[in-house]
Structures are given as C-alpha cells and as structure tokens.
Write an enzyme that holds these catalytic residues in place. Structure first.
Site, PDB file in Angstrom:
ATOM      1  CD  GLU A  65      -3.205  -1.059   1.971  1.00  0.00           C
ATOM      2  OE1 GLU A  65      -3.239  -0.184   2.854  1.00  0.00           O
ATOM      3  OE2 GLU A  65      -4.130  -1.875   1.803  1.00  0.00           O
TER       4      GLU A  65
ATOM      5  CD  GLU B 267      -3.551  -6.110   2.947  1.00  0.00           C
ATOM      6  OE1 GLU B 267      -4.433  -5.363   3.424  1.00  0.00           O
ATOM      7  OE2 GLU B 267      -2.333  -5.895   3.054  1.00  0.00           O
TER       8      GLU B 267
HETATM    9  O1  AHR Z   1      -5.079  -6.126   6.874  1.00  0.00           O
HETATM   10  C1  AHR Z   1      -4.950  -4.993   7.660  1.00  0.00           C
HETATM   11  C2  AHR Z   1      -4.288  -3.829   6.921  1.00  0.00           C
HETATM   12  O2  AHR Z   1      -5.104  -3.423   5.866  1.00  0.00           O
HETATM   13  C3  AHR Z   1      -2.966  -4.119   6.260  1.00  0.00           C
HETATM   14  O3  AHR Z   1      -1.902  -4.031   7.140  1.00  0.00           O
HETATM   15  C4  AHR Z   1      -2.884  -3.045   5.233  1.00  0.00           C
HETATM   16  O4  AHR Z   1      -2.120  -3.419   4.115  1.00  0.00           O
HETATM   17  C5  AHR Z   1      -4.338  -2.780   4.878  1.00  0.00           C
HETATM   18  O5  AHR Z   1      -4.624  -1.426   4.890  1.00  0.00           O
END
Ligand code: AHR
Length: 522
Positions: free
Chosen positions: A200, A323
C-alpha cells in the site's frame, strides 16, 4: 478465462443440446456447465492467507513460544497449525501489511532473548518482541505445508537491507549471509515463492505517487539477486478500489520487472471507514449491502484487468488480490488496533462469492490472500487463551479445496432469481455459481444463495457429461449472523448434501443463505 455471456452460451448450448431446452424452460434457475470448453487453471495460491504482526494474529493466536503450557511445536500452537494444515492453506503472506514497511529483518534473527523489542506503531502501539522472525516464519509454513510469500520493507528500509534479506533467505553459495543463516539453524536456502516490494505504497507504505513508487521499484529490484532457480515471483504493490491509476502506471512502467501487481479491496457493510457495521446483530439491510459491496470485486477486477490487457496483452503480469475480506467495527471491549471481529455465516457467503469471482478471472488472478488468517478481520480461526474455534469462513475455504489447481469451466445461469430487501432498492443475483474440473478429474460445482429467506431450485446440466447425481456439502444456518463461539463451537459447520437425477433432470435445492460445493457423478 474470459467470463462468457451467459445468455449467448445458454442459447448456444440449447441449440447444440435440444434436450436441455426443456430443463431451462421449466425450472426457475438453470445452471449449465460447459465441460467441453475448459478455461484457465485456478492457481492454488488463489486460496492463500495473510498473517500480519497485528493484534493476536500471530502472537497468542499462532505463536505461543516453546515454553508455553499450550501444546506447541517449536513455539507454534499445535491446535491452530493442525487446523490450518487440514485446510490445505497453499501460501502464507507475512509479515504485513502496513507492518511490513516498518519491519527490519535483522531484528528477527538470532537468539530470541537478544532480539530488540520495538513498538508496533501501526497496530495498537504495543511492544513487538520480534520473537517471530524469518526462521520462525519458515518453520510456520513448513508445519502448515504451505509456501511463503514475504513482503519487503520499502517504506523505512533501504535497497541494501532488502537485497541482503533476499540474499539471506535464498543464497545457496558461499556467502557471509548464507553462513549466518546456517549458524542460525538453516543451512539450506529458504524457498520464497513470492516477494513484494512494499505494501500500500499509496498509503501506510509511504504515501507515494505511482510514478515515484515505480522508480523506487526499478531501483531496488535491480539489487534483489536470488539464485535463478530460487528467484521469487516479484510483486509490485498496487492500488485499491475503482481507481486504476496504479495498475496503469505499474503495468506500463514495470514491464519485464514484475510478475504481478497487487490489489487490495475490503468489504465494509456500510462502505464507510468511520462506522463500518457490526460483525453480528446487523440488520438485513447490511446483509444486502455487504453482498453488494463484495460483488464489486467483479467490477474492479474487470476494470483493472482491462487496463492490464492494454498494457500487457501477453498476460505476463498477474493481478493478485493479496488483501480481501470483510472489515467490521471491532468487537466491543477489544483493542481497536487489533482488528478482532466475529465471523458469521455472512462471512462464509462473502468468501464464496469472492472465490466464484476469482475463478472467473483465473487467467489473470493467480494469487489472492484473505485478510487475515487468525483473530484478525475475516479470520479462519479465533482463539481465546488455549481455546480455539473454526469460523464459518474456515469451512467455506475447506469446502472449496477441490478448486485449488482445478481447471475452470464456463457456467451459464439462466432465469436467475434476484434478491433485494423488501423488493425495493438495490438488488443482486440470487444465485452465484462456479465450476471446475478438479485435479481428480471430477467436475465440481459451487453454488451460493445470497437470499437469506428463500431456498432456490437450480437445475444442473453439464454439457459434455452425464449428470446422475451430485454429492458434497452445504453450509447454512437459521440466522444471518449464525456463528461459532467458544461455548458452541459447532453451531455452524457444513453438512453432507446429495441429490439424484430423476427423469433425466437433476434439481439442486439450494437453501437460503447457503454455500454449496458438489461433485458431479455420471
Ligand atoms: O489487513 C490490515 C491492513 O489493511 C494491512 O496491514 C494493510 O495493508 C491494509 O490497509
């Protein structure tokens, strides 16, 4: 595999197999699987999971240390690791997340009692003991039977640190770092299947512009030198949601330098980060909005992969959703920085809808990782001290195991039902379906009913195969927020399901709010 147009396919198949016409006309929902036009292989890594140094995701939930009273193997809890091994988890992503961009790998090697204690600034400001480091992580994946996905620190590291971590993990020749690894207990190189440069980077990973990130990626990647046969697949940290800017810049400027662009998307019932919605006790409007928001994954993958198709028509770059999952308001009374939430039947339905979408895009989506594995966000497992329970999401993953490494098959739904609340407002398809030819040669069908009230009859036909019966499992419950608790660990779990053809027709009664995975028998 390109998602094909259901209507066109249905008409085509009906023309080719006139006997099917009768079924499609007399039943409310018709599912036709085209076994004669196999699509892309569903990479088993689509079923990967994410384990971050966050809350009790690792410490307590999986790692208890070798001296704990909780039964463990070299510090990893036996109960949890056994359940994950049974789940055939193919790949684990570690150490973050946002955590990855503040992680310095040298803090996590050598004698555990000498490792520096840091502050986990992203997640609750709690002490990070560094007890779990590189060697412990590879022991974890070995015990689970999974591969490793390591996320490198671009945010606060430097190219030398990252290059030395890759060398430490993968070098097999004579090198100071390989010797250090051997002294730390692992003479053989570790197998790093995937390695990501940053996470991110548009947000917690450094608030960068994509052009700046691309320059950093090209620079740092030049110094990541693993032996040819141990070189990980490289991931560039991509965007989120509808905006395709990151996907565009990365796929345009990192050609030949990256194997994949990552993508993150979370399902929030309200769609608002401030008040996301509760994990349990939610109104039906939030059952629907959760489904609506999850189904956006289809639209996002379509728009991002359209950009990839333009910049990378040879499909060399994968689009990896590393994610995804539900993100609710934390359980009352828990540390807001720990992201601990309950998990209900709704989560299992969300997981299955996402799987069906990923299968449709198996040609580009070659790896995904649910966030996260234990005690964090949409978890497989919840723990409380020495107790452990399996969530409905765990069972959705378990039911879909036959899709790992299977070959996707086109599906066409006709006369699908729609679901809305009170017949007004937003509506979504009632039934979602996916099919594949498993590695065992069997045809598997997955069905999801998003309607929390009404069961739906689905007539199944497989073009190119006789359908005599289906056998498998169904996951459903009475309440939308049915869940397992430490007092009732088995409240939600799959039940056997079978149906036989009668009069040449096979009807599957899909219960309300249910997930099914069935093997087709001749
Ligand atoms: O999964 C939790 C968080 O969500 C992670 O650390 C991040 O990459 C995302 O914003």
């Amino acid at each position: 595999m390109k998602p094909f147009q259901p209507k066109t396919l249905a008409l085509g198949l009906l023309a080719a197999f006139p006997a099917l016409a009768a079924y499609a006309q007399v039943t409310p929902v018709s599912l036709i699987v085209d076994a004669s036009h196999p699509g892309a292989v569903i990479n088993k890594d689509v079923y990967a999971q994410f384990a971050e140094h966050l809350g009790s995701g690792i410490y307590g939930g999986m790692w208890v240390g070798p001296d704990s009273k909780i039964p463990n193997v070299r510090g990893w809890r036996k109960d949890v690791i056994g359940a994950l091994r049974d789940l055939h988890v193919p790949l684990v992503r570690w150490p973050g997340g946002c955590f990855a961009d503040e992680y310095h790998w040298r803090d996590g090697i050598g004698a555990r009692d000498k490792r520096p204690v840091k502050v986990n600034t992203n997640w609750g400001g709690v002490p990070e003991s560094n007890a779990v480091g590189t060697h412990e992580f590879f022991d974890l994946v070995d015990q689970i039977g999974a591969d490793a996905y390591v996320n490198g620190n671009l945010g606060t590291g430097n190219p030398q640190e990252m290059s030395e971590w890759v060398e430490y993990m993968t070098s097999s020749g004579k090198s100071t770092l390989a010797e250090l690894r051997a002294r730390n207990g692992h003479p053989a190189p570790f197998k790093v299947k995937y390695f990501a440069i940053g996470n991110e980077s548009w947000g917690c990973g450094g608030n960068m512009r994509p052009e700046y990130y691309v320059d950093l990626y090209r620079h740092w990647n030049s110094f990541l030198k693993a032996p040819h046969d141990l070189r990980p697949q490289m991931l560039a940290s991509g965007g989120t949601g509808a905006d395709t800017t990151w996907t565009n810049v990365l796929s345009r400027d990192l050609k030949g330098q990256t194997d994949a662009i990552s993508f993150h998307y979370y399902t929030l019932p309200t769609g608002e980060w401030k008040v996301k919605g509760a994990a349990t006790g939610f109104p039906e409007s939030q059952w629907l909005s959760t489904m609506v928001n999850t189904l956006q994954m289809e639209k996002f993958i379509q728009s991002h992969t359209a950009v990839l198709d333009r910049n990378d028509p040879e499909k060399k770059i994968a689009f990896d959703v590393d994610e995804w999952g539900t993100w609710y308001d934390v359980e009352p009374g828990t540390n807001p920085g720990f992201l601990y939430q309950q998990n209900t039947l709704r989560d299992a339905v969300v997981a299955a809808l996402n799987f069906n979408i990923f299968h449709e895009h198996a040609d580009r989506v070659r790896m995904t990782a649910i966030a996260q594995m234990v005690n964090v966000l949409q978890a497989m497992i919840l723990t409380d001290q020495d107790k452990m329970l399996l969530t409905p999401t765990y069972y959705a993953f378990q039911m879909y195991v036959p899709f790992q490494g299977a070959t996707s098959l086109p599906v066409a739904l006709a006369n699908n039902t729609t679901y809305s609340v009170g017949g007004a407002g937003k509506s979504i398809p009632g039934i979602s379906a996916s099919a594949a030819r498993g590695k065992d040669g069997k045809t598997y069908v997955a069905l999801v009913n998003t309607n929390p009230h009404d069961a739906t009859d689905v007539v199944l036909n497989v073009a190119g195969q006789n359908v005599g019966a289906v056998r498998g499992q169904v996951l459903t419950a009475d309440a939308m927020d049915a869940r397992n608790t430490f007092d009732r660990k088995d409240a939600v779990k799959p039940a056997p399901f079978s149906a036989n053809a009668s009069g040449g027709k096979l009807t599957i009664k899909v219960p309300a709010k249910a997930v099914m995975v069935l093997a087709v028998e001749g």
